[in-house]
Write a protein that holds these residues in place. Structure first.
Motif, short mmCIF file in Angstrom:
data_model
loop_
_atom_site.label_atom_id
_atom_site.label_comp_id
_atom_site.label_asym_id
_atom_site.label_seq_id
_atom_site.Cartn_x
_atom_site.Cartn_y
_atom_site.Cartn_z
N ALA A 40 0.83 -1.21 0.00
CA ALA A 40 0.00 0.00 0.00
C ALA A 40 0.86 1.26 0.00
O ALA A 40 0.50 2.27 -0.60
N HIS A 41 2.02 1.21 0.67
CA HIS A 41 2.86 2.41 0.79
C HIS A 41 4.30 1.99 1.11
O HIS A 41 4.52 1.07 1.88
N VAL A 42 5.25 2.70 0.50
CA VAL A 42 6.67 2.47 0.76
C VAL A 42 7.29 3.81 1.10
O VAL A 42 7.09 4.80 0.41
N GLU A 43 8.05 3.82 2.20
CA GLU A 43 8.77 5.03 2.61
C GLU A 43 10.23 4.66 2.82
O GLU A 43 10.54 3.75 3.59
N ARG A 44 11.10 5.39 2.16
CA ARG A 44 12.54 5.12 2.28
C ARG A 44 13.16 6.07 3.30
O ARG A 44 12.95 7.28 3.25
N LYS A 45 13.93 5.47 4.23
CA LYS A 45 14.68 6.25 5.21
C LYS A 45 16.11 5.74 5.19
O LYS A 45 16.41 4.73 5.82
#
Length: 138
Positions: A81-86
């Protein structure tokens, strides 16, 4: 002089066409990279879900059975549903859809049952060409 002027105009026209075209190609390449990354994260999550579904103590095996039927297998699917890169880590919101199957005692007559659905939040990082689950934030 006229030839130099024409060559200059042609060069300017080529530059006007090439620069936006190059930006479009770069944008398309970045979008394709993000899509491939999301697909590989989806596959990594799906492997985790399938391992859980295949386990002898899987939750779907605890459901009541109709007479003359046995639990046969389950197929797990992941939908990101969602990908966040840190930095090097990726936080992924993913939905799990596990469909258990019933069969007769001989393993034939395979039929799907009501899917089990859950939402998860995983943190992955690259491990060579694969992904390594760092943390399950679910």
């Amino acid at each position: 002089m006229r030839k130099k002027h024409r060559v200059g105009l042609v060069a300017a026209a080529v530059a006007l066409v090439a620069v936006p075209g190059g930006l479009v190609v770069r944008s398309q390449a970045e979008a394709a990279g993000r899509e491939a990354e999301q697909k590989s994260l989806e596959q990594a999550a799906e492997e985790i879900f399938q391992r859980h579904a295949d386990a002898p103590g899987a939750s779907w095996r605890k459901d009541a059975l109709p007479a003359g039927r046995v639990w046969n297998q389950a197929d797990a699917k992941a939908v990101v549903a969602h990908v966040e890169r840190k930095g090097a880590r990726f936080t992924v919101d993913v939905n799990e859809i596990t469909t258990p199957y019933l069969s007769d005692t001989y393993g034939s007559g395979l039929e799907p049952t009501l899917p089990h659905v859950a939402s998860h939040r995983f943190v992955f990082e690259r491990d060579g060409d694969d992904w390594r689950l760092v943390k399950d934030l679910t």
